[in-house]
Design a protein around this motif. Structure first.
Motif, PDB file in Angstrom:
ATOM      1  N   GLU A   9       0.790  -1.155  -0.125  1.00 27.83           N
ATOM      2  CA  GLU A   9      -0.181   0.028   0.162  1.00 27.83           C
ATOM      3  C   GLU A   9       0.860   1.308   0.041  1.00 27.83           C
ATOM      4  N   VAL A  10       1.039   1.757  -1.119  1.00 31.52           N
ATOM      5  CA  VAL A  10       1.950   2.979  -1.358  1.00 31.52           C
ATOM      6  C   VAL A  10       1.321   4.320  -0.714  1.00 31.52           C
ATOM      7  N   THR A  11       0.213   4.541  -0.842  1.00 29.53           N
ATOM      8  CA  THR A  11      -0.392   5.644  -0.284  1.00 29.53           C
ATOM      9  C   THR A  11      -0.785   5.571   1.237  1.00 29.53           C
ATOM     10  N   ALA A  12      -0.171   4.638   1.919  1.00 32.26           N
ATOM     11  CA  ALA A  12      -0.255   4.637   3.497  1.00 32.26           C
ATOM     12  C   ALA A  12       0.785   5.187   4.036  1.00 32.26           C
TER      13      ALA A  12
ATOM     14  N   TRP B 175       3.881  10.979   3.527  1.00 29.89           N
ATOM     15  CA  TRP B 175       4.791  11.945   2.502  1.00 29.89           C
ATOM     16  C   TRP B 175       4.501  11.205   1.162  1.00 29.89           C
ATOM     17  N   LEU B 176       4.393  10.261   0.694  1.00 30.49           N
ATOM     18  CA  LEU B 176       4.230   9.551  -0.474  1.00 30.49           C
ATOM     19  C   LEU B 176       2.869   9.781  -0.990  1.00 30.49           C
ATOM     20  N   ARG B 177       1.991   9.748   0.165  1.00 32.40           N
ATOM     21  CA  ARG B 177       0.396   9.925  -0.463  1.00 32.40           C
ATOM     22  C   ARG B 177       0.402  11.432  -0.907  1.00 32.40           C
ATOM     23  N   SER B 178       0.846  12.590  -0.288  1.00 23.36           N
ATOM     24  CA  SER B 178       0.684  13.739  -0.662  1.00 23.36           C
ATOM     25  C   SER B 178       1.395  14.045  -1.736  1.00 23.36           C
ATOM     26  N   GLU B 179       2.629  13.601  -2.152  1.00 19.32           N
ATOM     27  CA  GLU B 179       3.290  13.616  -3.549  1.00 19.32           C
ATOM     28  C   GLU B 179       2.621  13.275  -4.590  1.00 19.32           C
ATOM     29  N   LEU B 180       1.947  11.886  -4.524  1.00 18.89           N
ATOM     30  CA  LEU B 180       1.008  11.475  -5.561  1.00 18.89           C
ATOM     31  C   LEU B 180      -0.188  12.325  -5.607  1.00 18.89           C
ATOM     32  N   GLN B 181      -0.764  12.813  -4.840  1.00 22.06           N
ATOM     33  CA  GLN B 181      -2.063  13.816  -4.959  1.00 22.06           C
ATOM     34  C   GLN B 181      -1.614  15.128  -5.464  1.00 22.06           C
TER      35      GLN B 181
END
Length: 115
Positions: free
Chosen positions: A101-104, A107-113
């Motif tokens: 789960e990458v978006t867990a 910081w990576l979740r905010s970069e993707l969004q």
């Protein structure tokens, strides 16, 4: 897509003169859609690898604008319907790469969004 329909949060109508009308709809759509992809990576040694990627729980939150032009008395009553997004919508999603789960990771979740 999924069991939940889009939610209409607000609606606005604009008179654009005798030949056109515009409507803005604020929409929230918590989709249950799942998109499964297979990404191929080619390493420098010439060996390739397939990596499964899954996008889930895609949520659209934003305004949708419909412009109805060339209004006339004959059916269907208009010449064209134009659809656009007057401002960038907020999209959220869950992303899994190779089962993780990458978006867990916050910081990576905010970069993707933000991309």
């Amino acid at each position: 897509v999924g069991g939940a329909p889009p939610q209409l949060l607000a609606a606005r109508a604009y008179d654009l003169g005798p030949m056109a009308m515009a409507f803005d709809f604020d929409v929230r759509w918590p989709s249950e859609m799942v998109a499964e992809l297979s990404a191929e990576l080619e390493l420098r040694v010439g060996v390739g690898a397939r990596v499964p990627v899954a996008l889930r729980n895609i949520c659209f939150d934003g305004a949708v604008r419909l412009v109805v032009t060339n209004l006339c008395a004959a059916e269907p009553g208009y010449g064209a319907v134009l659809c656009s997004l007057p401002s960038p919508p907020e999209l959220t999603l869950d992303c899994r790469v190779a089962g993780g789960e990458v978006t867990a990771i916050p910081w990576l979740r905010s970069e993707l969004q933000n991309s």
